[in-house]
Design a protein around this motif. Sequence first.
Motif, PDB file in Angstrom:
ATOM      1  N   PHE A  29       0.837  -1.190   0.000  1.00 28.43           N
ATOM      2  CA  PHE A  29       0.000   0.000   0.000  1.00 28.43           C
ATOM      3  C   PHE A  29       0.875   1.244   0.000  1.00 28.43           C
ATOM      4  CE2 PHE A  29       0.605  -1.397   4.305  1.00 28.43           C
ATOM      5  CZ  PHE A  29       0.795  -0.253   5.063  1.00 28.43           C
ATOM      6  N   HIS A  30       0.355   2.295  -0.621  1.00 26.10           N
ATOM      7  CA  HIS A  30       1.068   3.557  -0.812  1.00 26.10           C
ATOM      8  C   HIS A  30       0.667   4.502   0.313  1.00 26.10           C
ATOM      9  CE1 HIS A  30       2.194   6.853  -3.973  1.00 26.10           C
ATOM     10  NE2 HIS A  30       3.155   6.650  -3.100  1.00 26.10           N
ATOM     11  N   VAL A  31       1.645   5.023   1.034  1.00 30.13           N
ATOM     12  CA  VAL A  31       1.386   5.928   2.150  1.00 30.13           C
ATOM     13  C   VAL A  31       1.578   7.373   1.696  1.00 30.13           C
ATOM     14  CG1 VAL A  31       2.098   6.608   4.486  1.00 30.13           C
ATOM     15  CG2 VAL A  31       2.148   4.187   3.820  1.00 30.13           C
ATOM     16  N   ASP A  32       0.535   8.167   1.873  1.00 28.63           N
ATOM     17  CA  ASP A  32       0.595   9.608   1.648  1.00 28.63           C
ATOM     18  C   ASP A  32       1.056  10.216   2.962  1.00 28.63           C
ATOM     19  OD1 ASP A  32       0.246  12.261   0.980  1.00 28.63           O
ATOM     20  OD2 ASP A  32      -1.931  12.140   0.807  1.00 28.63           O
ATOM     21  N   ALA A  33       2.341  10.557   3.024  1.00 29.24           N
ATOM     22  CA  ALA A  33       2.964  11.038   4.261  1.00 29.24           C
ATOM     23  C   ALA A  33       3.072  12.557   4.222  1.00 29.24           C
ATOM     24  CB  ALA A  33       4.344  10.406   4.417  1.00 29.24           C
ATOM     25  N   PRO A  34       2.310  13.275   5.049  1.00 28.05           N
ATOM     26  CA  PRO A  34       2.375  14.730   5.028  1.00 28.05           C
ATOM     27  C   PRO A  34       3.770  15.256   5.347  1.00 28.05           C
ATOM     28  CG  PRO A  34       0.786  13.947   6.670  1.00 28.05           C
ATOM     29  CD  PRO A  34       1.436  12.761   6.057  1.00 28.05           C
ATOM     30  N   ARG A  35       4.198  16.254   4.577  1.00 28.31           N
ATOM     31  CA  ARG A  35       5.497  16.914   4.740  1.00 28.31           C
ATOM     32  C   ARG A  35       6.689  15.963   4.561  1.00 28.31           C
ATOM     33  NH1 ARG A  35       2.138  18.431   8.585  1.00 28.31           N
ATOM     34  NH2 ARG A  35       3.190  17.331  10.250  1.00 28.31           N
ATOM     35  N   HIS A  36       6.479  14.822   3.894  1.00 27.87           N
ATOM     36  CA  HIS A  36       7.541  13.856   3.587  1.00 27.87           C
ATOM     37  C   HIS A  36       7.267  13.276   2.203  1.00 27.87           C
ATOM     38  CE1 HIS A  36       9.059  13.857   7.705  1.00 27.87           C
ATOM     39  NE2 HIS A  36       7.803  13.752   8.119  1.00 27.87           N
ATOM     40  N   PHE A  37       8.263  12.595   1.656  1.00 28.91           N
ATOM     41  CA  PHE A  37       8.039  11.864   0.412  1.00 28.91           C
ATOM     42  C   PHE A  37       7.074  10.717   0.691  1.00 28.91           C
ATOM     43  CE2 PHE A  37      12.370  13.516  -0.535  1.00 28.91           C
ATOM     44  CZ  PHE A  37      12.048  14.217  -1.682  1.00 28.91           C
ATOM     45  N   ASP A  38       6.158  10.464  -0.247  1.00 27.15           N
ATOM     46  CA  ASP A  38       5.277   9.310  -0.134  1.00 27.15           C
ATOM     47  C   ASP A  38       6.089   8.048  -0.389  1.00 27.15           C
ATOM     48  OD1 ASP A  38       3.309  11.174   0.206  1.00 27.15           O
ATOM     49  OD2 ASP A  38       2.358  10.853  -1.735  1.00 27.15           O
ATOM     50  N   TYR A  39       5.608   6.919   0.100  1.00 28.00           N
ATOM     51  CA  TYR A  39       6.339   5.661  -0.050  1.00 28.00           C
ATOM     52  C   TYR A  39       5.369   4.492   0.025  1.00 28.00           C
ATOM     53  CZ  TYR A  39       5.943   6.189   5.008  1.00 28.00           C
ATOM     54  OH  TYR A  39       5.464   6.412   6.269  1.00 28.00           O
ATOM     55  N   TRP A  40       5.890   3.314  -0.340  1.00 31.08           N
ATOM     56  CA  TRP A  40       5.121   2.073  -0.307  1.00 31.08           C
ATOM     57  C   TRP A  40       5.593   1.221   0.863  1.00 31.08           C
ATOM     58  CZ3 TRP A  40       1.149   0.634  -3.572  1.00 31.08           C
ATOM     59  CH2 TRP A  40       0.924   1.464  -4.674  1.00 31.08           C
ATOM     60  N   LEU A  41       4.662   0.455   1.430  1.00 30.75           N
ATOM     61  CA  LEU A  41       4.974  -0.532   2.464  1.00 30.75           C
ATOM     62  C   LEU A  41       4.321  -1.855   2.073  1.00 30.75           C
ATOM     63  CD1 LEU A  41       4.293   1.569   5.696  1.00 30.75           C
ATOM     64  CD2 LEU A  41       6.534   0.902   4.782  1.00 30.75           C
ATOM     65  N   ASP A  42       4.980  -2.955   2.399  1.00 33.10           N
ATOM     66  CA  ASP A  42       4.424  -4.283   2.132  1.00 33.10           C
ATOM     67  C   ASP A  42       3.326  -4.615   3.139  1.00 33.10           C
ATOM     68  OD1 ASP A  42       6.067  -4.823  -0.062  1.00 33.10           O
ATOM     69  OD2 ASP A  42       7.635  -5.674   1.205  1.00 33.10           O
ATOM     70  N   ASN A  43       2.321  -5.340   2.696  1.00 26.99           N
ATOM     71  CA  ASN A  43       1.226  -5.749   3.574  1.00 26.99           C
ATOM     72  C   ASN A  43       1.694  -6.648   4.717  1.00 26.99           C
ATOM     73  OD1 ASN A  43      -0.471  -4.342   1.899  1.00 26.99           O
ATOM     74  ND2 ASN A  43      -1.440  -6.140   1.004  1.00 26.99           N
ATOM     75  N   ASP A  44       2.814  -7.349   4.550  1.00 29.42           N
ATOM     76  CA  ASP A  44       3.247  -8.289   5.591  1.00 29.42           C
ATOM     77  C   ASP A  44       3.780  -7.617   6.856  1.00 29.42           C
ATOM     78  OD1 ASP A  44       5.658  -7.446   4.518  1.00 29.42           O
ATOM     79  OD2 ASP A  44       6.398  -9.454   4.081  1.00 29.42           O
ATOM     80  N   ILE A  45       3.871  -6.291   6.881  1.00 30.40           N
ATOM     81  CA  ILE A  45       4.270  -5.613   8.113  1.00 30.40           C
ATOM     82  C   ILE A  45       3.069  -4.990   8.825  1.00 30.40           C
ATOM     83  CG2 ILE A  45       6.643  -5.200   7.345  1.00 30.40           C
ATOM     84  CD1 ILE A  45       5.813  -2.230   6.968  1.00 30.40           C
ATOM     85  N   VAL A  46       1.859  -5.368   8.407  1.00 29.39           N
ATOM     86  CA  VAL A  46       0.631  -4.866   9.019  1.00 29.39           C
ATOM     87  C   VAL A  46       0.233  -5.785  10.171  1.00 29.39           C
ATOM     88  CG1 VAL A  46      -1.831  -4.439   8.654  1.00 29.39           C
ATOM     89  CG2 VAL A  46      -0.172  -3.774   6.913  1.00 29.39           C
TER      90      VAL A  46
END
Length: 94
Positions: A29-46
């Motif tokens: 999933f793609h994280v919209d991170a305020p005041r930072h670059f956006d990035y992706w995280l794998d579902n297996d760390i949820v």
Amino acid sequence: MAEIGVGARVETVDGTEIGRVKDTTGTAFHVDAPRHFDYWLDNDIVKHATPTRVTLLLGDAELDAYKKDRPNDPDAFSTSLPEELTRTWWKAES
């Protein structure tokens, strides 16, 4: 685990809100991170997910090691320039 919903709040296991889900694929999933670059995280760390909230297995201090530029990218998120780009061109190689 429930499906991760676009717009869901994303937080670390220690309660730090890091952003909102901007997009999803089957494995990341793609994280919209305020005041930072956006990035992706794998579902297996949820740890836990609902359509409105995602809690990660990681604390805020561990997060940088898991950020990715693209989904399913084997390389981690680049937070600095590679060494070959930071060397000065006028210094001779030893």
